[in-house]
Write a protein that holds these residues in place. Sequence first.
Motif, PDB file in Angstrom:
ATOM      1  N   THR A 138      -5.233 -18.647  -6.169  1.00 53.64           N
ATOM      2  CA  THR A 138      -6.501 -18.662  -6.890  1.00 53.64           C
ATOM      3  C   THR A 138      -6.472 -17.745  -8.104  1.00 53.64           C
ATOM      4  N   HIS A 139      -5.306 -17.199  -8.403  1.00 57.18           N
ATOM      5  CA  HIS A 139      -5.129 -16.316  -9.564  1.00 57.18           C
ATOM      6  C   HIS A 139      -5.966 -15.042  -9.515  1.00 57.18           C
ATOM      7  N   THR A 140      -6.317 -14.595  -8.300  1.00 63.60           N
ATOM      8  CA  THR A 140      -6.871 -13.242  -8.185  1.00 63.60           C
ATOM      9  C   THR A 140      -5.812 -12.271  -8.677  1.00 63.60           C
ATOM     10  N   GLY A 190      -1.288 -10.781   4.317  1.00 72.86           N
ATOM     11  CA  GLY A 190      -1.913 -12.032   4.730  1.00 72.86           C
ATOM     12  C   GLY A 190      -2.757 -12.694   3.648  1.00 72.86           C
ATOM     13  N   GLU A 191      -3.262 -11.913   2.695  1.00 66.47           N
ATOM     14  CA  GLU A 191      -4.134 -12.470   1.669  1.00 66.47           C
ATOM     15  C   GLU A 191      -3.371 -12.854   0.398  1.00 66.47           C
ATOM     16  N   GLN A 228       0.866  -1.177   0.000  1.00 68.30           N
ATOM     17  CA  GLN A 228       0.000   0.000   0.000  1.00 68.30           C
ATOM     18  C   GLN A 228       0.905   1.231   0.000  1.00 68.30           C
ATOM     19  N   ASN A 230      -0.855  -4.238 -13.903  1.00 65.55           N
ATOM     20  CA  ASN A 230      -2.104  -3.846 -13.262  1.00 65.55           C
ATOM     21  C   ASN A 230      -1.896  -4.005 -11.754  1.00 65.55           C
ATOM     22  N   PHE A 248      -0.966 -15.041  -0.435  1.00 67.08           N
ATOM     23  CA  PHE A 248      -0.805 -16.424  -0.855  1.00 67.08           C
ATOM     24  C   PHE A 248      -2.074 -16.966  -1.521  1.00 67.08           C
ATOM     25  N   SER A 249      -3.200 -16.824  -0.842  1.00 66.20           N
ATOM     26  CA  SER A 249      -4.419 -17.378  -1.450  1.00 66.20           C
ATOM     27  C   SER A 249      -4.795 -16.635  -2.722  1.00 66.20           C
ATOM     28  N   PRO A 296      -2.995  -2.816  -4.426  1.00 61.72           N
ATOM     29  CA  PRO A 296      -2.524  -3.035  -3.064  1.00 61.72           C
ATOM     30  C   PRO A 296      -3.355  -4.137  -2.414  1.00 61.72           C
ATOM     31  N   MET A 297      -2.757  -4.877  -1.507  1.00 62.58           N
ATOM     32  CA  MET A 297      -3.481  -5.973  -0.854  1.00 62.58           C
ATOM     33  C   MET A 297      -2.708  -6.257   0.423  1.00 62.58           C
TER      34      MET A 297
END
Lengths: 177, 425, 313
Positions: free
Chosen positions: C182-184, C174-175, C153, C167, C177-178, C170-171
């Motif tokens: 899951t290719h988010t 903790g999120e 961030q 593209n 890895f998943s 920010p994230m």
Amino acid sequence: MQRTVDLFYRFLELLLVLLLSGMVVMVFLNVVLRYGFNSGVTVSEELSRYFFVWLTFIGAVVTFREGSHLGIETLVSRLSRKGRITCMILVNVLIMLVSAIFFLGTWKQLPINATMHAPVSGLRMSWVFGVGMFTGGMMFLIAAERLFRIVTGRVTDDEISAFAGEHTIEQLMERGE
Amino acid sequence: MTLVVFVGTLLGSMAIGLPVAFALMFCGVILMSYMGMFNTQIVAQQMISGADTFTLLAIPFFILAGELMNSGGLSKRIINFALTCVGHIRGGLGIVAIISAIIMASLSGSAAADTAALASILIPMMARAGYNVPRSAGLMAAGGIIAPVIPPSLAFIIFGVAANVSITKLFMGGIVPGLLMGLVLVFTWLLVVKKDNIETLPRQPMKVRLRATADAAWALGMPVIILGGIRFGIVTPTEAAVIAAVYALLVGLFVYRELKFSDLYRVILQAAKTTSVVMFLVAAALVSAWLITMANIPAELGSLIEPLIDRPKLLLLVIMALVLVVGTALDLAPTILILSPVLMPIIKEAGIDPVYFGVLFIMNTCIGLITPPVGVVLNVVSSVSKVPLGQVVWGVFPFLLAQILVLILLVLFPGIVLVPLNWLI
Amino acid sequence: AAEFNNRNIRVSNGINEDHPVGDGIRAMQECLDEKSGGKLELTAFWGGALGGDLQATQALRSGVQEAVVTSSSPLVGMIPALGVFDLPFLFKDASEADAVMDGEFGDLINEKLEEAGLINLAYWENGFRNVSNSVRPITKWEDLDGIKMRVMQNNIFLDTFKNLGANATPMSFGEVFSALETHTIDAQENPYVTIDTSKFYEVQDYVSETNHAYTPFLFLFSKPIWDTYTEDEQAALRECAVVGRDVERSVIREANQESLAKIQEEGIEYNTLSDDEYARMLEKSQIIYDKYREQIGGDIVDAVQEQLTEIRG
Ligand code: NA
Ligand code: NA
């Protein structure tokens, strides 16, 4: 006087509705933008968090006034009227104590937060953290008013039975369990 | 010694009726004074920065989605769908309740709201059909607590943030145990109604069933969106929550048309108030959590149960028994918030999978919602069904036992949680 | 005689104890034991147990907590000058970074920190950041085109990768890895050790040595508390923080190489940038230097570049 107070809480409620709606719009818009248009508004992640902070601490005052922050009443409910009143006095004194600490702590932190800016929006963090003064101050006043009514014998029977655990279904649902 | 101060202050202040959130703040004040580091800024800083977390935004969104679901007629159609499908079986209304509870659980995270919706519709019908009303009320309560185990779940979000565990994984880990809770309830229910003299409803013609299914399709689509979206990584839990809220809004407004624009203000305000009650508690808990960590209380507790560290199953059983005891007096969110900072370091040291532990822990705290003396779901079902609390407690008893049994099963056979979890993610 | 009081110094960390910072803290403690006769004691809290780095740093400024080991990036909102370490492709290699951090430029930043109520005992190392992804090897900036990438961030990081065509979103960490699994998102950027310890290699296919940013760890001490310490205590802390720094830096560099080797063994395709492509990336990123010059402080950006020119001869 009562009218002004009620009007003030109506206004706080309006704020709550605007804050929650604003959060929904910002976060939802970002999802749509990200998947629909491969872009996003960076500021909305940050701003929605601050809306959330304001929502939490303004709402905490409104719900405190309505008596929705519940505790364990098992013991209190077994007490006599006199015992219940004694506990009510103690409880309000403790709430005044922690609210005052919350207020003072936020106030002392203001200079530090004022020099800190949000990374994306550039908002001064004192605007975000300062809400603690509002919450601490308001809770202190509400508890002080209650305490005054209790010691001067103006507390209603409804308040006493609510204190001893007889809650409305709305209050139960508001715990979010 | 700090552990004694912490527990003593918390219990003492709650016993005189201090609301849990304030009791946690007070506990923080006492702890920091005891440690010789009294500073008002600790309270201010921990409370506010704790609330400033994007992940927690899923909480207001899921609460709003739940409110909209009930006001928008989604819950009603789910129950009607289950009713036309299995209502005619002997004891069918109870099975309807469980199936509806499971479906509603996959849309909402609130046990209290789900229980209220179930009880208000089904208990009058069950009374008319000759079912034992307190027992039926008990079943609603036991079914309602599946809501936080099956995703979406406020409880998993709060635990995920408090214990720093992936919320996506917790969500996926809750599915099978939640279904298992439902399945065991069905068996228990069929067992206890065996001797009762009850009417069964007439079997519905296929046409009626299909219409009810079609009518409920919009509501049934919601879990697919939420879980599918998270599972396939299209969205994060926070985004899934906002999508669920917008979806429930649109279906309620334009498809079912039970939600009026004029209702919106009230519904949003209600969700906002619930959010602030939950979040104020979370914020207050973060003050005491910070001081618990500072005071090294987990290490103090850890040395008490040191001998069990090498026997994770026994350790887990002891912890679950502890949570069950705490849960008799405290509801879900406070239990999670108070125990997570104390237990997680021990869980990690014992090498127990934090997601697996989280699922069991949340399930256990949910059971706390239906254990007397303090169980908010018991109060909800009692006030909705007008059955006195004492009778509800009696009615819920067999189902409570069944769910504790499920919990013990999950402790003994971790594979029940872990195998499907690995398969799901 | 030397003046030492019994002090319990609580140091919080966002990372886990097995991170090289743990080795640094142990070395620092040994040094402190020797100098203070066991009176100065570090108590470390790992894995963000006392809250995030920003939160902990705020606690330092208000004199609530003694110390924190933190990256520079989370503190940019507090001390804009720290944004200089987010500038893309600033240092080419570790020796450049060491010379600048331990030299005059490091002192300049220390002054800025002190103005904000923070004493920086020494610059430890988080290290160079590199890109991993599941789409293709990054050999030139054009390869980042359209890749969904998690960044911290932080506006400079966001703009840097957007400017290179990714593209960027920010994230929270903790999120990640998943989200990768899951290719988010397709990509993330971190030091090798993080890619290894967070098991990102399980859900990624390529690792590219972009060295696009060098982040120091700051060993920050609360100024309000610092001012109550004796001169001997202060001197011991400063000297031992340097001892810890040297250990931490050498362990983390070794660990980075080990992690890289392990990531490759796990079947990840690894590539480096050619000097030409590195230069092209830097050139493409000049617009970021211009955009953030004012925000970071012209004097700061000039100072680091002057010192770099000097070193590069
Ligand atoms: Na749920
Ligand atoms: Na209970």
